[in-house]
Design an enzyme around this catalytic site. Structure first.
Site, PDB file in Angstrom:
ATOM      1  N   ARG A  44      66.230  33.227  11.503  1.00  0.00           N
ATOM      2  CA  ARG A  44      66.220  31.710  10.803  1.00  0.00           C
ATOM      3  C   ARG A  44      65.380  31.683   9.573  1.00  0.00           C
ATOM      4  O   ARG A  44      65.652  30.656   8.776  1.00  0.00           O
ATOM      5  CB  ARG A  44      65.932  30.902  11.781  1.00  0.00           C
ATOM      6  CG  ARG A  44      64.631  30.745  12.276  1.00  0.00           C
ATOM      7  CD  ARG A  44      63.998  29.763  13.172  1.00  0.00           C
ATOM      8  NE  ARG A  44      64.898  29.900  14.514  1.00  0.00           N
ATOM      9  CZ  ARG A  44      64.395  29.278  15.754  1.00  0.00           C
ATOM     10  NH1 ARG A  44      63.304  28.494  15.697  1.00  0.00           N
ATOM     11  NH2 ARG A  44      64.935  29.376  16.846  1.00  0.00           N
ATOM     12  N   GLU A  50      54.973  39.509  13.945  1.00  0.00           N
ATOM     13  CA  GLU A  50      55.416  38.724  15.320  1.00  0.00           C
ATOM     14  C   GLU A  50      56.820  39.324  15.966  1.00  0.00           C
ATOM     15  O   GLU A  50      57.591  39.071  14.813  1.00  0.00           O
ATOM     16  CB  GLU A  50      55.325  37.204  15.066  1.00  0.00           C
ATOM     17  CG  GLU A  50      53.869  36.861  14.987  1.00  0.00           C
ATOM     18  CD  GLU A  50      53.911  35.339  14.743  1.00  0.00           C
ATOM     19  OE1 GLU A  50      55.036  34.784  15.112  1.00  0.00           O
ATOM     20  OE2 GLU A  50      52.885  34.671  14.248  1.00  0.00           O
ATOM     21  N   HIS A  72      57.379  36.487  11.487  1.00  0.00           N
ATOM     22  CA  HIS A  72      58.117  36.871  12.512  1.00  0.00           C
ATOM     23  C   HIS A  72      59.451  37.073  12.131  1.00  0.00           C
ATOM     24  O   HIS A  72      60.121  36.019  11.623  1.00  0.00           O
ATOM     25  CB  HIS A  72      58.098  35.371  13.179  1.00  0.00           C
ATOM     26  CG  HIS A  72      58.384  35.414  14.721  1.00  0.00           C
ATOM     27  ND1 HIS A  72      58.445  34.469  15.608  1.00  0.00           N
ATOM     28  CD2 HIS A  72      59.307  36.407  15.453  1.00  0.00           C
ATOM     29  CE1 HIS A  72      59.014  34.805  16.684  1.00  0.00           C
ATOM     30  NE2 HIS A  72      59.540  35.886  16.592  1.00  0.00           N
ATOM     31  N   HIS A  74      57.070  30.069   7.035  1.00  0.00           N
ATOM     32  CA  HIS A  74      57.707  28.438   6.582  1.00  0.00           C
ATOM     33  C   HIS A  74      58.078  28.393   5.194  1.00  0.00           C
ATOM     34  O   HIS A  74      58.809  27.650   4.528  1.00  0.00           O
ATOM     35  CB  HIS A  74      56.865  27.335   7.026  1.00  0.00           C
ATOM     36  CG  HIS A  74      56.955  27.258   8.547  1.00  0.00           C
ATOM     37  ND1 HIS A  74      58.136  27.358   9.202  1.00  0.00           N
ATOM     38  CD2 HIS A  74      55.882  26.916   9.432  1.00  0.00           C
ATOM     39  CE1 HIS A  74      58.025  27.314  10.539  1.00  0.00           C
ATOM     40  NE2 HIS A  74      56.627  26.800  10.918  1.00  0.00           N
ATOM     41  N   ASN A 129      50.428  32.958   8.200  1.00  0.00           N
ATOM     42  CA  ASN A 129      51.873  33.309   8.687  1.00  0.00           C
ATOM     43  C   ASN A 129      52.864  32.358   7.489  1.00  0.00           C
ATOM     44  O   ASN A 129      52.614  31.039   7.223  1.00  0.00           O
ATOM     45  CB  ASN A 129      52.019  32.476  10.035  1.00  0.00           C
ATOM     46  CG  ASN A 129      53.541  32.542  10.606  1.00  0.00           C
ATOM     47  OD1 ASN A 129      54.462  32.462   9.562  1.00  0.00           O
ATOM     48  ND2 ASN A 129      53.572  32.961  11.711  1.00  0.00           N
ATOM     49  N   ARG A 177      62.651  37.130  13.721  1.00  0.00           N
ATOM     50  CA  ARG A 177      63.335  36.616  14.500  1.00  0.00           C
ATOM     51  C   ARG A 177      64.463  37.045  14.712  1.00  0.00           C
ATOM     52  O   ARG A 177      65.360  37.517  13.877  1.00  0.00           O
ATOM     53  CB  ARG A 177      63.483  34.892  14.693  1.00  0.00           C
ATOM     54  CG  ARG A 177      62.145  34.245  14.686  1.00  0.00           C
ATOM     55  CD  ARG A 177      62.320  32.601  14.722  1.00  0.00           C
ATOM     56  NE  ARG A 177      62.707  32.471  16.037  1.00  0.00           N
ATOM     57  CZ  ARG A 177      61.797  31.708  17.061  1.00  0.00           C
ATOM     58  NH1 ARG A 177      60.703  31.410  16.301  1.00  0.00           N
ATOM     59  NH2 ARG A 177      62.032  31.532  18.159  1.00  0.00           N
ATOM     60  N   HIS A 192      48.342  29.274  16.891  1.00  0.00           N
ATOM     61  CA  HIS A 192      49.516  28.157  17.126  1.00  0.00           C
ATOM     62  C   HIS A 192      48.869  26.887  16.977  1.00  0.00           C
ATOM     63  O   HIS A 192      48.035  26.393  17.783  1.00  0.00           O
ATOM     64  CB  HIS A 192      50.056  28.357  18.359  1.00  0.00           C
ATOM     65  CG  HIS A 192      51.665  27.996  18.310  1.00  0.00           C
ATOM     66  ND1 HIS A 192      51.850  26.769  18.539  1.00  0.00           N
ATOM     67  CD2 HIS A 192      52.736  28.698  18.052  1.00  0.00           C
ATOM     68  CE1 HIS A 192      53.180  26.728  18.214  1.00  0.00           C
ATOM     69  NE2 HIS A 192      53.703  27.973  18.115  1.00  0.00           N
ATOM     70  N   GLU A 225      46.567  37.765  21.605  1.00  0.00           N
ATOM     71  CA  GLU A 225      46.331  36.466  20.713  1.00  0.00           C
ATOM     72  C   GLU A 225      46.388  35.310  21.704  1.00  0.00           C
ATOM     73  O   GLU A 225      47.624  35.216  22.421  1.00  0.00           O
ATOM     74  CB  GLU A 225      47.623  36.452  19.478  1.00  0.00           C
ATOM     75  CG  GLU A 225      47.341  35.163  18.767  1.00  0.00           C
ATOM     76  CD  GLU A 225      48.295  34.817  17.741  1.00  0.00           C
ATOM     77  OE1 GLU A 225      48.488  36.081  17.019  1.00  0.00           O
ATOM     78  OE2 GLU A 225      48.532  33.734  17.328  1.00  0.00           O
ATOM     79  N   THR A 233      57.323  29.297  18.236  1.00  0.00           N
ATOM     80  CA  THR A 233      57.209  29.955  19.732  1.00  0.00           C
ATOM     81  C   THR A 233      56.701  28.921  20.673  1.00  0.00           C
ATOM     82  O   THR A 233      55.532  28.313  20.123  1.00  0.00           O
ATOM     83  CB  THR A 233      56.255  31.136  19.514  1.00  0.00           C
ATOM     84  OG1 THR A 233      57.069  31.630  18.313  1.00  0.00           O
ATOM     85  CG2 THR A 233      56.110  31.994  20.765  1.00  0.00           C
TER      86      THR A 233
HETATM   87  N1  PXP Z   1      50.669  32.720  16.326  1.00  0.00           N
HETATM   88  C1  PXP Z   1      51.959  32.909  16.746  1.00  0.00           C
HETATM   89  C2  PXP Z   1      51.952  34.062  17.893  1.00  0.00           C
HETATM   90  C3  PXP Z   1      53.144  32.144  16.313  1.00  0.00           C
HETATM   91  O1  PXP Z   1      54.267  32.556  16.824  1.00  0.00           O
HETATM   92  C4  PXP Z   1      53.026  31.158  15.354  1.00  0.00           C
HETATM   93  C5  PXP Z   1      54.046  30.426  15.048  1.00  0.00           C
HETATM   94  O2  PXP Z   1      55.051  31.141  14.179  1.00  0.00           O
HETATM   95  C6  PXP Z   1      51.574  31.189  14.780  1.00  0.00           C
HETATM   96  C7  PXP Z   1      50.512  31.780  15.580  1.00  0.00           C
HETATM   97  C8  PXP Z   1      51.272  30.095  13.904  1.00  0.00           C
HETATM   98  O3  PXP Z   1      51.541  28.764  14.419  1.00  0.00           O
HETATM   99  P1  PXP Z   1      51.461  27.760  13.599  1.00  0.00           P
HETATM  100  O4  PXP Z   1      52.452  27.580  12.509  1.00  0.00           O
HETATM  101  O5  PXP Z   1      51.606  26.330  14.445  1.00  0.00           O
HETATM  102  O6  PXP Z   1      50.097  27.797  12.879  1.00  0.00           O
END
Ligand code: PXP
Length: 242
Positions: A49, A70, A43, A10, A7, A45, A191, A151, A101
């Site tokens: 953001r 996402e 994602h 960030h 992901n 959003r 997550h 997921e 999330t």
């Molecule tokens: N899976 C989903 C559905 C999420 O919303 C997120 C956060 O955007 C992640 C995985 C990744 O989470 P983390 O950044 O804590 O690894």
């Protein structure tokens, strides 16, 4: 062997801290793939953001592995997904105040809305996954409305204290994986997963893919993104049952 979805949100969070052009999440996706990522996750959003529409479109053109978007079930976002057609869409709850999330999507309580989004996306050839808490009820609800995948939210495990609390969260994940497999769903997890806590989750049989963001991007600051991805892949491969 479970795959790794990286992901990259960030990377865009850092860019947006200055409303600048760098670092570019599209470049990050290339680096992640060079490090062995099996999937790129972002994602889009509603408040934009971090990832924006330009990123989403360019990622669709440049991603060489699998692109996982996402998204909430908001009409505007579903319309963009139908235009971009990522390989996979992961339906998530979205709350403007949250830092990330928080809980899983309550598919049971929102079955009509989630089913509608699932149908239009599936009809467009997109694999639809629902981000849910690891319970038999949510797994059944996701299967009933026609999701291809779920997921499982690993946040409770990630935040648990070592010992009974963590063991219980892991057992719930293992049970939910089995329930999802019986329902013929593809199973992902994500997550809060990190280099420190991935091993016991990766050892649960039946996961196809883990989506990990924060921990990999944080490590990338010190070792570079491709290397951070390689390290996480090694941990998953080592822990997964062969
Ligand atoms: N899976 C989903 C559905 C999420 O919303 C997120 C956060 O955007 C992640 C995985 C990744 O989470 P983390 O950044 O804590 O690894």
């Amino acid at each position: 062997m479970p795959g790794l979805g990286v992901n990259i949100d960030h990377v865009a969070t850092i860019r947006q801290a200055r409303r600048a052009a760098e670092p570019d999440p599209v470049w990050a996706a290339v680096q992640a793939e060079l490090g062995g990522a099996d999937c790129i996750t972002f994602h889009l959003r509603q408040d934009r953001r971090h990832i924006n529409d330009r990123d989403a479109r360019l990622l669709r053109q440049t991603c060489r592995t699998k692109l996982n978007m996402e998204m909430s079930t908001a009409g505007e976002i579903v319309a963009i997904a139908l235009e971009i057609r990522p390989h996979q869409a992961t339906l998530v709850p979205e709350n403007r105040q949250e830092l990330t999330t928080e809980g899983g999507l309550d598919v049971l309580a929102n079955s009509k809305r989630v089913a509608e989004a699932t149908k239009v996306l599936a009809d467009a050839g997109v694999v639809v996954s629902a981000f849910i808490d690891p319970t038999a009820e949510q797994v059944a609800a996701a299967a009933d409305i026609g999701c291809h995948a779920v997921e499982l939210h690993t946040g409770r495990y990630a935040n648990a204290t070592a010992g009974a609390e963590s063991d219980e969260a892991l057992a719930d994940l293992a049970n939910a994986v089995q329930a999802a497999r019986r329902a013929k769903l593809i199973v992902h997890g994500g997550h809060g997963l990190s280099y420190n806590n991935i091993a016991p989750v990766a050892a649960i049989e039946g996961f196809c893919e883990f989506n990990i963001g924060h921990s990999i991007v944080a490590r990338a600051i010190f070792v570079g993104l491709a290397e951070a991805v390689r390290e996480m892949k090694r941990l998953i491969d080592r822990s997964a049952k062969r």
